[in-house]
Design a protein around this motif. Structure first.
Motif: not given
Length: 281
Positions: A43-47, A53-54, A68-70, A84-85
């Motif tokens: 879940k957090s990785t998906l966000l 961010e990733l 998005l990367h552009s 974030p958490q």
């Protein structure tokens, strides 16, 4: 509705493990989306992928059709905010200074007084304005979380001077909050969604998730297993498959819904808090 944010076949690998596995998602402007799933579901990785961010190992993410990367980081800061958490700050900032981080370098045509007002208004909305001059490091975990909520609110408000379509990402935003502030944060986010903001949040509280979301996104082992309105996405069968628990249907009107561990056929005894719905998790 036209999708504001789209993810196509995104996957993410780290340390030889697949944390997100071939996920397709799209989010419309003004929608309130909540990601649920057990620990380690991705879940957090998906966000973190969706907010930029990733970078996904494979797949692509588009914002109104634009990769998005552009998108330059400065423009992305106007389009989205991420809570974030946990956020560690090792400097003796005041609460006001932390909230002001959201407006530094964000916004067009804003005076210093405008930025200060945005930060103060956000602190007021998050119910921490009375702590404005306090040292952030002296606050409780819940107070710190509310300060960071104020920070992202201020960032979005400043960003609206340049970008009208925005997304708010919230990763376990209510984990440290008392019940009053849990409900307040979700109500504020819900109101912002009704005003056109897109919200994507991760929650563990299934009762609050079902009562708040337009759509639930159910993750398991990095995969998207269901998406839809809460009553369609979170069926009793899916509860058992994903979370390892099952619903016990109510008997008399006074008997609440309960959750029991999968494999246990005996309903757990009713607790003093059973009337809260999913309290017996």
């Amino acid at each position: 509705m036209t999708a504001l944010l789209e993810a196509e076949a995104i996957s993410y690998r780290s340390g030889g493990r697949i944390l997100v596995d071939n996920v397709d998602l799209s989010f419309a402007s003004g929608s309130f989306n909540i990601v649920i799933g057990p620990n380690g579901a991705g879940k957090s990785t998906l966000l973190r992928i969706l907010c930029g961010e990733l970078h996904p190992t494979t797949g692509s993410i588009r914002w109104n059709g634009e990769p998005l990367h552009s998108i330059p980081a400065w423009r992305l800061a106007h389009r989205r905010a991420m809570m974030p958490q946990a956020s560690d700050l090792n400097f003796p900032f005041t609460v006001f200074e932390v909230a002001s981080l959201g407006v530094e370098g964000t916004g067009r045509g804003l005076t210093r007084e405008d930025r200060q007002r945005l930060a103060l208004d956000a602190l007021e909305e998050a119910d921490v304005a009375h702590l404005a001059l306090r040292n952030y490091q002296s606050l409780s975990g819940g107070e710190r979380q509310r300060v960071h909520f104020a920070r992202v609110l201020a960032q979005l408000k400043a960003g609206q001077s340049l970008e009208r379509q925005q997304v708010l990402f919230l990763d376990e935003p209510i984990a440290s909050l008392d019940l009053k502030h849990q409900l307040s944060l979700l109500q504020i986010s819900r109101r912002l969604a009704q005003d056109g903001l897109t919200v994507v949040a991760v929650l563990h509280d299934l009762q609050l998730a079902c009562g708040t979301a337009d759509e639930l996104i159910v993750m398991q082992a990095g995969r998207l297993v269901a998406r839809g309105k809460p009553d369609a996405a979170l069926t009793p069968q899916r509860m058992a498959e994903v979370f390892g628990v099952e619903f016990v249907a109510p008997g008399p009107a006074s008997s609440p819904w309960r959750l029991v561990l999968e494999g246990s056929r005996r309903p757990a005894p009713a607790s003093p808090t059973a009337g809260s719905g999913l309290a017996d998790r």
